[in-house]
Design a protein around this motif. Structure first.
Motif, PDB file in Angstrom:
ATOM      1  N   LEU A 189       0.815  -1.210   0.000  1.00  0.00           N
ATOM      2  CA  LEU A 189       0.000   0.000   0.000  1.00  0.00           C
ATOM      3  C   LEU A 189       0.852   1.266   0.000  1.00  0.00           C
ATOM      4  N   VAL A 190       1.881   1.296   0.823  1.00  0.00           N
ATOM      5  CA  VAL A 190       2.754   2.470   0.881  1.00  0.00           C
ATOM      6  C   VAL A 190       3.491   2.651  -0.439  1.00  0.00           C
ATOM      7  N   GLN A 191       3.947   1.565  -1.044  1.00  0.00           N
ATOM      8  CA  GLN A 191       4.619   1.659  -2.334  1.00  0.00           C
ATOM      9  C   GLN A 191       3.650   1.993  -3.457  1.00  0.00           C
ATOM     10  N   PHE A 192       2.391   1.607  -3.307  1.00  0.00           N
ATOM     11  CA  PHE A 192       1.372   1.971  -4.289  1.00  0.00           C
ATOM     12  C   PHE A 192       1.246   3.494  -4.357  1.00  0.00           C
ATOM     13  N   PHE A 193       1.124   4.140  -3.195  1.00  0.00           N
ATOM     14  CA  PHE A 193       1.049   5.599  -3.165  1.00  0.00           C
ATOM     15  C   PHE A 193       2.391   6.228  -3.528  1.00  0.00           C
ATOM     16  N   GLY A 194       3.483   5.569  -3.145  1.00  0.00           N
ATOM     17  CA  GLY A 194       4.808   6.096  -3.471  1.00  0.00           C
ATOM     18  C   GLY A 194       5.113   6.087  -4.950  1.00  0.00           C
ATOM     19  N   GLY A 195       4.313   5.373  -5.728  1.00  0.00           N
ATOM     20  CA  GLY A 195       4.524   5.363  -7.165  1.00  0.00           C
ATOM     21  C   GLY A 195       4.213   6.700  -7.819  1.00  0.00           C
ATOM     22  N   PHE A 196       3.399   7.524  -7.164  1.00  0.00           N
ATOM     23  CA  PHE A 196       3.066   8.819  -7.765  1.00  0.00           C
ATOM     24  C   PHE A 196       3.104   9.979  -6.768  1.00  0.00           C
ATOM     25  N   LEU A 197       3.463   9.712  -5.507  1.00  0.00           N
ATOM     26  CA  LEU A 197       3.601  10.772  -4.517  1.00  0.00           C
ATOM     27  C   LEU A 197       5.035  10.794  -3.997  1.00  0.00           C
ATOM     28  N   ARG A 198       5.593  11.974  -3.819  1.00  0.00           N
ATOM     29  CA  ARG A 198       6.982  12.085  -3.408  1.00  0.00           C
ATOM     30  C   ARG A 198       7.175  11.737  -1.935  1.00  0.00           C
ATOM     31  N   SER A 199       6.250  12.137  -1.095  1.00  0.00           N
ATOM     32  CA  SER A 199       6.372  11.870   0.336  1.00  0.00           C
ATOM     33  C   SER A 199       5.798  10.499   0.670  1.00  0.00           C
ATOM     34  N   PRO A 200       6.423   9.771   1.596  1.00  0.00           N
ATOM     35  CA  PRO A 200       5.850   8.487   2.003  1.00  0.00           C
ATOM     36  C   PRO A 200       4.654   8.632   2.925  1.00  0.00           C
ATOM     37  N   TRP A 201       4.439   9.809   3.511  1.00  0.00           N
ATOM     38  CA  TRP A 201       3.470   9.931   4.594  1.00  0.00           C
ATOM     39  C   TRP A 201       2.014   9.833   4.171  1.00  0.00           C
ATOM     40  N   PRO A 202       1.599  10.285   2.998  1.00  0.00           N
ATOM     41  CA  PRO A 202       0.200   9.998   2.619  1.00  0.00           C
ATOM     42  C   PRO A 202      -0.093   8.506   2.583  1.00  0.00           C
ATOM     43  N   GLY A 203       0.828   7.734   1.998  1.00  0.00           N
ATOM     44  CA  GLY A 203       0.631   6.289   1.962  1.00  0.00           C
ATOM     45  C   GLY A 203       0.678   5.665   3.330  1.00  0.00           C
ATOM     46  N   VAL A 204       1.618   6.108   4.175  1.00  0.00           N
ATOM     47  CA  VAL A 204       1.728   5.568   5.534  1.00  0.00           C
ATOM     48  C   VAL A 204       0.458   5.858   6.322  1.00  0.00           C
ATOM     49  N   CYS A 205      -0.062   7.075   6.216  1.00  0.00           N
ATOM     50  CA  CYS A 205      -1.257   7.452   6.988  1.00  0.00           C
ATOM     51  C   CYS A 205      -2.491   6.680   6.520  1.00  0.00           C
ATOM     52  N   VAL A 206      -2.679   6.597   5.208  1.00  0.00           N
ATOM     53  CA  VAL A 206      -3.831   5.848   4.686  1.00  0.00           C
ATOM     54  C   VAL A 206      -3.729   4.376   5.083  1.00  0.00           C
ATOM     55  N   ALA A 207      -2.544   3.805   4.918  1.00  0.00           N
ATOM     56  CA  ALA A 207      -2.356   2.397   5.266  1.00  0.00           C
ATOM     57  C   ALA A 207      -2.557   2.159   6.753  1.00  0.00           C
ATOM     58  N   SER A 208      -2.159   3.121   7.590  1.00  0.00           N
ATOM     59  CA  SER A 208      -2.313   2.962   9.038  1.00  0.00           C
ATOM     60  C   SER A 208      -3.783   2.982   9.441  1.00  0.00           C
ATOM     61  N   VAL A 209      -4.560   3.865   8.840  1.00  0.00           N
ATOM     62  CA  VAL A 209      -5.998   3.907   9.133  1.00  0.00           C
ATOM     63  C   VAL A 209      -6.666   2.614   8.681  1.00  0.00           C
ATOM     64  N   LEU A 210      -6.314   2.147   7.489  1.00  0.00           N
ATOM     65  CA  LEU A 210      -6.909   0.905   6.991  1.00  0.00           C
ATOM     66  C   LEU A 210      -6.480  -0.285   7.840  1.00  0.00           C
ATOM     67  N   PHE A 211      -5.252  -0.278   8.312  1.00  0.00           N
ATOM     68  CA  PHE A 211      -4.771  -1.350   9.190  1.00  0.00           C
ATOM     69  C   PHE A 211      -5.599  -1.400  10.470  1.00  0.00           C
ATOM     70  N   ALA A 212      -5.874  -0.235  11.049  1.00  0.00           N
ATOM     71  CA  ALA A 212      -6.680  -0.191  12.271  1.00  0.00           C
ATOM     72  C   ALA A 212      -8.104  -0.655  11.995  1.00  0.00           C
ATOM     73  N   LEU A 213      -8.683  -0.207  10.898  1.00  0.00           N
ATOM     74  CA  LEU A 213     -10.058  -0.586  10.565  1.00  0.00           C
ATOM     75  C   LEU A 213     -10.174  -2.068  10.222  1.00  0.00           C
ATOM     76  N   ALA A 214      -9.105  -2.644   9.656  1.00  0.00           N
ATOM     77  CA  ALA A 214      -9.150  -4.052   9.265  1.00  0.00           C
ATOM     78  C   ALA A 214      -9.301  -4.984  10.459  1.00  0.00           C
ATOM     79  N   HIS A 215      -8.990  -4.512  11.657  1.00  0.00           N
ATOM     80  CA  HIS A 215      -9.135  -5.323  12.870  1.00  0.00           C
ATOM     81  C   HIS A 215     -10.509  -5.167  13.505  1.00  0.00           C
ATOM     82  N   GLY A 216     -11.408  -4.443  12.845  1.00  0.00           N
ATOM     83  CA  GLY A 216     -12.716  -4.181  13.426  1.00  0.00           C
ATOM     84  C   GLY A 216     -12.653  -2.955  14.318  1.00  0.00           C
ATOM     85  N   PHE A 217     -13.812  -2.580  14.836  1.00  0.00           N
ATOM     86  CA  PHE A 217     -13.856  -1.411  15.715  1.00  0.00           C
ATOM     87  C   PHE A 217     -14.444  -1.842  17.049  1.00  0.00           C
ATOM     88  N   GLY A 218     -13.550  -2.247  17.949  1.00  0.00           N
ATOM     89  CA  GLY A 218     -14.008  -2.680  19.258  1.00  0.00           C
ATOM     90  C   GLY A 218     -14.173  -1.549  20.245  1.00  0.00           C
TER      91      GLY A 218
END
Length: 347
Positions: A189-218
């Motif tokens: 996911l981070v490399q997917f965004f890194g293919g067209f964005l210079r900073s790694p942080w948009p990909g890291v932030c999106v991937a981090s939110v999706l990672f948290a959501l993938a575990h459900g919302f307890g």
């Protein structure tokens, strides 16, 4: 005659981890193809695994879970957990095949900037992760015991044979499950965004939110714990140029969490980090940066590559730097390379 260009092309030397898809072959349809192939392969594999797993489980005498069994498929919690871990591990071949077929780059570039798993480095990170996670879980158990008393240890403890079998099972399956989640969220996911964005942080932030959501919302504490950890882990991947450190920590967290739940006879009731109480979040506020900063210092001291070297050891011969996208330097930013430098629940 002009030689046929290689089918797999790696990113140029000097590129950072999130830029590994910048091999001069990436177009919109290639990125879309990666997304569709990854999702399609994973879904098909999961359906087949559930069908085969249920059939094998019943043949071995494991009954299906009752209707009120929640998300479980098999009544036996250990067998059900083994099936779930195997299913999640299928994310590894799905990611690698998507990158190979549509990304047109060496699949090992998802693992690290040198195009392969750095096994010695992985072992060093695990030597830090397991003791730190054991201390973290000990603090949480002590904190809960001081607040709730002996009910913390209530449960039907398994016999020695079942306990040993379960520990062996977790030791064998959890590393693949943990690596698969890292391949998807901190890697592809981070490399997917890194293919067209210079900073790694948009990909890291999106991937981090999706990672948290993938575990459900307890609960909010569990969600924030997962998000906070994922952001630190995303930072560490960029600093070390690979997934080894976060795979080690993820594996340590889950092996010890499942092992503790099994030993206390609470495996059927154990949740994920999404169900973590606020105490776990408080402990994670300290433990996550401690692990990441210690490992980062180790990486600097041992010269661990954070950018793709000119001739990565073990890379396939066809994995040579491809042409850069117009207007971008080897770092993807138009500037010279920078030479500077646990939860108690399975995640």
């Amino acid at each position: 005659m002009q030689p046929e260009p290689p089918r797999r092309v790696a990113a140029p030397a000097g590129t950072r981890y999130h830029e590994q898809s910048r091999n001069g072959r990436q177009r919109f349809w290639h990125r879309l193809g990666e997304f569709l192939v990854l999702g399609g392969l994973f879904m098909v594999a999961m359906v087949l695994l559930v069908g085969i797993g249920m059939a094998v489980g019943q043949a071995l005498g494991f009954d299906p879970a009752p209707e009120d069994g929640g998300d479980r498929l098999l009544a036996d919690p250990l067998a059900d957990q083994a099936l779930a871990l195997t299913g999640l591990a299928l994310g590894i071949p799905a990611v690698l095949l998507a990158v190979l077929w549509c990304g047109m780059r060496p699949p090992g570039t998802v693992v690290s900037v040198v195009g392969r798993m750095r096994w010695r480095w992985l072992g060093l990170c695990a030597a830090v992760a397991f003791p730190l996670m054991a201390v973290q879980m000990g603090v949480l158990v002590l904190w809960e015991w001081l607040g709730s008393g002996d009910e913390v240890f209530e449960g039907d403890a398994p016999g020695m044979t079942r306990l040993l079998a379960g520990l062996v099972l977790f030791a064998a399956l959890v590393p693949f499950q943990a690596a698969a989640e890292e391949f998807v969220f901190r890697g592809w996911l981070v490399q997917f965004f890194g293919g067209f964005l210079r900073s790694p942080w948009p990909g890291v932030c999106v991937a981090s939110v999706l990672f948290a959501l993938a575990h459900g919302f307890g609960g909010w504490s569990g969600f924030l714990l997962l998000l906070y950890s994922a952001l630190w882990w995303g930072w560490l991947v960029q600093r070390t140029g690979g997934l080894e450190a976060v795979i080690a920590m993820h594996t340590a967290n889950n092996v010890l969490s499942f092992g503790l739940a099994l030993a206390l006879g609470q495996l059927a009731e154990s949740g994920t980090a999404a169900d973590a109480p606020w105490q776990a979040l408080v402990v994670e506020l300290v433990s996550a940066p401690v692990f990441c900063l210690v490992v980062d210092r180790m990486a600097r001291a041992r010269g661990i590559d954070s950018r793709r070297p000119a001739d990565p050891a073990g890379a396939p011969p066809e994995a040579q730097p491809g042409p850069l996208p117009p207007g971008l330097s080897a770092t993807g930013t138009g500037t010279a390379p920078d030479t500077g430098t646990g939860t108690g629940l399975p995640a």
